[in-house]
Scaffold this active site. Structure first.
Site, short mmCIF file in Angstrom:
data_model
loop_
_atom_site.label_atom_id
_atom_site.label_comp_id
_atom_site.label_asym_id
_atom_site.label_seq_id
_atom_site.Cartn_x
_atom_site.Cartn_y
_atom_site.Cartn_z
N CYS A 69 0.93 -1.15 -0.05
CA CYS A 69 0.13 0.11 -0.15
C CYS A 69 0.85 1.17 0.05
CB CYS A 69 -0.88 0.04 1.46
SG CYS A 69 -1.83 -1.44 1.37
N ARG A 127 4.54 0.07 -6.53
CA ARG A 127 4.64 -0.88 -5.40
C ARG A 127 3.52 -2.03 -5.31
NH1 ARG A 127 6.74 2.22 -0.58
NH2 ARG A 127 5.11 1.22 0.86
N TRP A 181 -3.37 -2.66 -1.38
CA TRP A 181 -3.06 -4.02 -1.58
C TRP A 181 -3.91 -4.85 -0.67
CZ3 TRP A 181 0.10 -8.35 0.32
CH2 TRP A 181 0.25 -9.12 -0.66
N ASN A 184 -1.43 2.01 5.94
CA ASN A 184 -0.48 0.72 5.61
C ASN A 184 -0.12 -0.04 6.82
OD1 ASN A 184 -0.43 2.25 3.12
ND2 ASN A 184 1.74 2.64 3.03
N GLY A 185 -0.40 -1.46 6.53
CA GLY A 185 0.34 -2.58 7.63
C GLY A 185 -1.05 -3.30 8.05
N GLU A 226 16.12 -17.74 -9.01
CA GLU A 226 15.81 -16.56 -9.48
C GLU A 226 15.23 -16.59 -10.95
OE1 GLU A 226 15.51 -12.37 -9.47
OE2 GLU A 226 15.54 -13.91 -7.82
N LYS A 237 11.33 -15.27 -11.63
CA LYS A 237 11.06 -14.07 -12.49
C LYS A 237 10.12 -14.57 -13.58
CE LYS A 237 13.52 -10.89 -10.90
NZ LYS A 237 12.95 -11.60 -9.44
N GLU A 283 6.57 -14.84 -11.71
CA GLU A 283 6.04 -13.54 -11.26
C GLU A 283 5.32 -13.02 -12.18
OE1 GLU A 283 8.81 -11.33 -7.81
OE2 GLU A 283 9.75 -11.92 -9.70
N HIS A 305 15.98 -37.51 -8.70
CA HIS A 305 15.38 -37.88 -7.59
C HIS A 305 13.84 -37.22 -7.41
CE1 HIS A 305 19.08 -39.22 -5.52
NE2 HIS A 305 19.61 -38.08 -6.28
N LYS A 330 5.61 -4.30 -4.44
CA LYS A 330 7.17 -4.25 -4.68
C LYS A 330 7.74 -4.13 -3.03
CE LYS A 330 11.00 -3.05 -6.48
NZ LYS A 330 11.89 -4.11 -7.41
#
Length: 610
Positions: free
Chosen positions: A2, A27, A74, A99-100, A483, A487, A490, A506, A605
């Site tokens: 947020c 964000r 968000w 926010n939070g 990574e 990506k 995402e 395995h 973000k």
């Protein structure tokens, strides 16, 4: 996550609020809104979706005021609906953005309902608005009501509030979530990120944990957690408007991928200029803090965690120190065997990642005072809470999927590994000079990797119809495979997993068929022959491989094996160079699939909640 922006001025602040929210779009969010105090009271406009939709409604409804707050949300508590969007209003008088997460919101909601308050949303944030209003009704000033309310809240928050009964004032508070004050001439601002207000002012105060603040047009008054007035240092932000603009690029992610040679060069500038791995790169007292450590503990989340996994190989190989890497959200909830002579390294692009901050607090509570933050944002919370800090110089990173922040973190971590090796007498002068020379040439090697983009675009067209992918790597390149998989999922929404190549037989080999592309990170290092054996395992099962190799790797292409050769092998820094093609593969695959590259669904973000 947020975003918050607020302004009080002698001019119309609505354009400031809307521009600020647009600057905060990177964000991540799912709804946006503003509330202003006008002559007739508080007015609000909210919309789900993009800020542009809310802006159109504000323009159509002729919003104009000298005091207002704005928010991008968000969703955490309650779905993505206009009713759950911020700002929240209590009794038509007091508007609030938050926010939070408030952990005791259910108990407070029940208490306020018993007092006659009606709730219109499912959010924890509306609780705060009503709680402040309740304390206003008890005779407190707006600031006093805020200060009383936050004493009754458990959790993390950044709050800004306005009240129609006090049209010349705005108040704010923070615990656990970032919030700053912007200082202007005859106007003042609050924001969760300096980018939201950089067009209006560069003079900022970073609020400390537990601070509350009262803003008028002429003055800003800050109070600490105990309610005492305090003077906080004023900083001049170096965030440039140019860094927040797209320029010639289609997306911020594309821009930031191509900014990596410059970001890496800026990050190593002081090191290369000094010609040595000096402890002072990490702070004035670094030699004392780093001199006799027995181990390293790295704490991070997401992409930063993969940077930490890479660093473990370097730290153990160069410095000869045992190195553990933990996901911060897991570390903080387990019984840790503390070691006061262990260096605790936190990695965070924003410096505000809540899980990482809480993990750092936990480590310090166990007596582990030797702490180092690797971060991209000066004066953010995690560096301020750490004994040492090393700032990466990536510049503003707007795209949700981290690119240049990741590679500059790797550079910083390699610098740490080499510095620890030198302090422990494990780095000869000749070896030190050789490593610095490799670093000096690293931006050029990264640029050569970027030049592979046309070949990677062709691969991306073949990836776009797929729904699953497998990434393989060995040794220090296994985290780069992780990574790459992150990506791809995402931003393209293709399900992707990564494994050490030796683990293929395995279990993961059962997934391999003609519809499962397998990406292989295969530099010309000591494990190359092992990787080639793993590739044959995939080939025998009808899988198609996409191999990122080095120019001097002896790989032959075939119907099932596609090869792109990165520049010559750069030795110990190879993971940084090989991060570039997997970023480009994800970007162009997402482009081919038509997804929202910079703002992928469900993601944010800066993660300032658990």
């Amino acid at each position: 996550m947020c975003g918050i922006v607020g302004a009080i001025a002698d001019r119309d602040v609505v354009p400031v609020l809307i521009e600020g929210l647009k600057r905060l779009e990177y964000r991540g969010y799912d709804s946006a809104g503003i509330a202003v105090v006008e002559r007739d009271g508080v007015r609000r406009v909210r919309r789900t979706g993009r800020v542009a939709e809310m802006e159109a409604a504000a323009v159509a409804e002729h919003f104009s005021a000298a005091l207002g707050i704005g928010h991008t949300r968000w969703a955490t508590h309650g779905g993505v609906t206009e009713g759950n969007a911020h700002p929240h209003i209590s009794h038509g008088e007091l508007a609030l953005v938050h926010n939070g997460i408030i952990e005791n919101h259910e108990a407070q909601r029940a208490r306020l309902q018993a007092l006659g308050y009606t709730f219109e949303s499912q959010t924890d944030s509306e609780v705060i608005a009503h709680l402040i209003h309740h304390h206003r009704a008890q005779g407190h000033s707006l600031l006093g009501a805020l200060q009383q309310a936050v004493r009754e809240l458990h959790g993390a928050y950044a709050i800004a509030a306005i009240d129609k009964r006090d049209p010349d004032r705005m108040v704010a508070a923070r615990v656990g979530c970032p919030l700053l004050v912007g200082l202007g001439e005859g106007e003042n601002f609050v924001a969760s990120d300096v980018s939201a207000i950089v067009s209006a002012t560069r003079r900022v105060i970073f609020l400390e944990e537990g601070d509350t603040v009262e803003l008028t047009r002429e003055a800003v008054r800050v109070y600490d957690a105990g309610g005492a007035a305090v003077a906080r240092e004023v900083h001049v932000s170096d965030v440039s408007l140019a860094s927040l603009e797209l320029g010639p690029y289609r997306h911020f992610m594309q821009k930031e991928i191509h900014e990596q040679p410059r970001a890496i060069a800026d990050t190593i500038e002081a090191l290369v200029a000094g010609g040595a791995f000096a402890p002072t790169l990490f702070g004035r007292d670094a030699a004392e803090v780093l001199g006799d450590i027995e181990a390293v503990q790295i704490l991070a989340c997401g992409t930063s965690y993969y940077a930490g996994l890479t660093a473990r190989y370097w730290i153990e190989a160069l410095a000869g120190l045992p190195c553990a890497v933990d996901i911060a959200s897991e570390y903080r909830y387990r019984e840790v065997v503390a070691n006061p002579r262990q260096l605790v390294v936190t990695i965070s692009q924003s410096g505000e990642t809540l899980d990482t901050m809480e993990a750092l607090k936990y480590a310090k509570s166990l007596g582990q005072a030797r702490t180092l933050a690797i971060c991209n944002v000066p004066e953010s919370a995690i560096p301020r809470a750490s004994a040492l800090v090393h700032y990466t110089r990536a510049g503003a990173e707007i795209g949700v999927a981290s690119t240049k922040a990741f590679t500059t973190q790797l550079v910083a971590l390699f610098t740490l590994a080499a510095t620890l090796a030198k302090l422990r007498g494990r780095l000869s002068g000749e070896r030190e000079a050789a490593l610095i020379e490799v670093l000096r040439h690293l931006p050029g090697s990264v640029q050569h990797a970027l030049n592979l983009e046309p070949q990677i675009v062709a691969w991306a067209e073949r990836f776009a119809p797929k729904e699953h992918a497998l990434f393989l790597g060995r040794g220090v390149h296994y985290p780069i495979a992780l990574e790459g998989a992150l990506k791809l999922k995402e931003i393209s929404y293709i399900h992707a997993e990564a494994y050490p190549a030796g683990e293929l037989k395995h279990g993961p080999l059962a997934l391999v068929d003609a519809d499962m592309p397998v990406v292989v990170i295969a530099p010309n290092d000591a494990l190359l022959e092992k990787v080639k054996s793993n590739i044959q395992e995939v080939r025998a099962r009808g899988g198609e491989m996409f191999v990122f190799a080095d120019a001097d790797s002896q790989f032959g292409e075939s119907e099932q094996v596609n090869v792109i050769r990165t520049p010559r092998h750069v030795g110990i820094l190879s993971p940084i160079v090989h991060a570039i093609p997997v970023q480009l593969l994800a970007y162009h695959t997402a482009l081919a699939r038509g997804t929202d590259v910079d703002k992928p669904r469900n993601l944010a973000k800066s993660v300032t909640v658990e």
